[in-house]
Design a protein around this motif. Structure first.
Motif, PDB file in Angstrom:
ATOM      1  N   VAL A  90       0.850  -1.194   0.000  1.00  0.00           N
ATOM      2  CA  VAL A  90       0.000   0.000   0.000  1.00  0.00           C
ATOM      3  C   VAL A  90       0.880   1.236   0.000  1.00  0.00           C
ATOM      4  CG1 VAL A  90      -1.846  -1.167   1.281  1.00  0.00           C
ATOM      5  CG2 VAL A  90      -0.232   0.276   2.494  1.00  0.00           C
ATOM      6  N   THR A  91       0.267   2.361  -0.306  1.00  0.00           N
ATOM      7  CA  THR A  91       0.958   3.642  -0.249  1.00  0.00           C
ATOM      8  C   THR A  91      -0.035   4.721   0.145  1.00  0.00           C
ATOM      9  OG1 THR A  91       2.505   5.082  -1.424  1.00  0.00           O
ATOM     10  CG2 THR A  91       0.611   4.287  -2.670  1.00  0.00           C
ATOM     11  N   GLU A  92       0.496   5.881   0.507  1.00  0.00           N
ATOM     12  CA  GLU A  92      -0.345   7.050   0.751  1.00  0.00           C
ATOM     13  C   GLU A  92      -0.268   7.932  -0.477  1.00  0.00           C
ATOM     14  OE1 GLU A  92      -0.864   8.946   4.823  1.00  0.00           O
ATOM     15  OE2 GLU A  92       1.103   8.003   4.980  1.00  0.00           O
ATOM     16  N   LYS A  93      -1.401   8.069  -1.145  1.00  0.00           N
ATOM     17  CA  LYS A  93      -1.461   8.932  -2.326  1.00  0.00           C
ATOM     18  C   LYS A  93      -1.291  10.382  -1.893  1.00  0.00           C
ATOM     19  CE  LYS A  93      -4.311   9.931  -6.331  1.00  0.00           C
ATOM     20  NZ  LYS A  93      -5.546   9.612  -7.024  1.00  0.00           N
ATOM     21  N   ASP A  94      -2.018  10.781  -0.904  1.00  0.00           N
ATOM     22  CA  ASP A  94      -1.901  12.071  -0.235  1.00  0.00           C
ATOM     23  C   ASP A  94      -1.859  11.767   1.252  1.00  0.00           C
ATOM     24  OD1 ASP A  94      -2.167  13.774  -2.572  1.00  0.00           O
ATOM     25  OD2 ASP A  94      -4.278  13.193  -2.601  1.00  0.00           O
ATOM     26  N   THR A  95      -1.463  12.726   2.046  1.00  0.00           N
ATOM     27  CA  THR A  95      -1.445  12.497   3.488  1.00  0.00           C
ATOM     28  C   THR A  95      -2.828  12.081   3.957  1.00  0.00           C
ATOM     29  OG1 THR A  95       0.300  14.137   3.746  1.00  0.00           O
ATOM     30  CG2 THR A  95      -0.958  13.549   5.723  1.00  0.00           C
ATOM     31  N   GLY A  96      -2.892  10.913   4.592  1.00  0.00           N
ATOM     32  CA  GLY A  96      -4.162  10.434   5.126  1.00  0.00           C
ATOM     33  C   GLY A  96      -5.082   9.762   4.123  1.00  0.00           C
ATOM     34  N   TYR A  97      -4.575   9.452   2.926  1.00  0.00           N
ATOM     35  CA  TYR A  97      -5.392   8.756   1.924  1.00  0.00           C
ATOM     36  C   TYR A  97      -4.598   7.550   1.419  1.00  0.00           C
ATOM     37  CZ  TYR A  97      -8.634   7.940  -1.870  1.00  0.00           C
ATOM     38  OH  TYR A  97      -9.555   7.367  -2.705  1.00  0.00           O
ATOM     39  N   TRP A  98      -5.092   6.364   1.710  1.00  0.00           N
ATOM     40  CA  TRP A  98      -4.362   5.125   1.439  1.00  0.00           C
ATOM     41  C   TRP A  98      -4.902   4.430   0.202  1.00  0.00           C
ATOM     42  CZ3 TRP A  98      -5.031   2.868   7.020  1.00  0.00           C
ATOM     43  CH2 TRP A  98      -4.438   3.743   7.946  1.00  0.00           C
TER      44      TRP A  98
END
Length: 114
Positions: A90-98
């Motif tokens: 997984v990754t964070e596309k934006d801060t707080g969005y996985w």
């Protein structure tokens, strides 16, 4: 494998939280299905609520503070996400969005065979 046939409640005893490995599996599972249905991921707060509902956590479990004052449940979910991120699932596309990574999609495709 039908994830719902697995009993996550067996892992919660004496007010403890589910193990981070189990939280990580369910997090990856639901990110996979979110990606399949809608082509996206979800927010950190949504993950806290979704997983808490899955594990049927009590208010006491949701509000328990660690010795340093941090929320134990949120810390457990963050730890699970960090583990998945370190494994490039997984990754964070934006801060707080996985979102789920391609490697995570491939893994869950094998696990979720019909």
């Amino acid at each position: 494998m039908n994830v719902r046939s697995y009993d996550p409640f067996a892992l919660i005893k004496d007010g403890n939280l589910p193990k981070s490995e189990i939280v990580a599996f369910y997090l990856l599972y639901y990110l996979y299905h979110q990606h399949k249905r809608f082509g996206n991921g979800f927010t950190t707060n949504y993950a806290y609520e979704l997983l808490a509902d899955i594990f049927n956590l009590s208010e006491e479990q949701l509000n328990y503070k660690m010795n340093d004052g941090r929320n134990h449940w949120k810390n457990r979910v963050q730890y699970a996400k960090r583990d998945l991120k370190n494994k490039k699932l997984v990754t964070e596309k934006d801060t707080g969005y996985w979102i789920i990574e391609e490697k995570g999609i491939e893994l869950m495709s094998l696990i979720c065979l019909k």
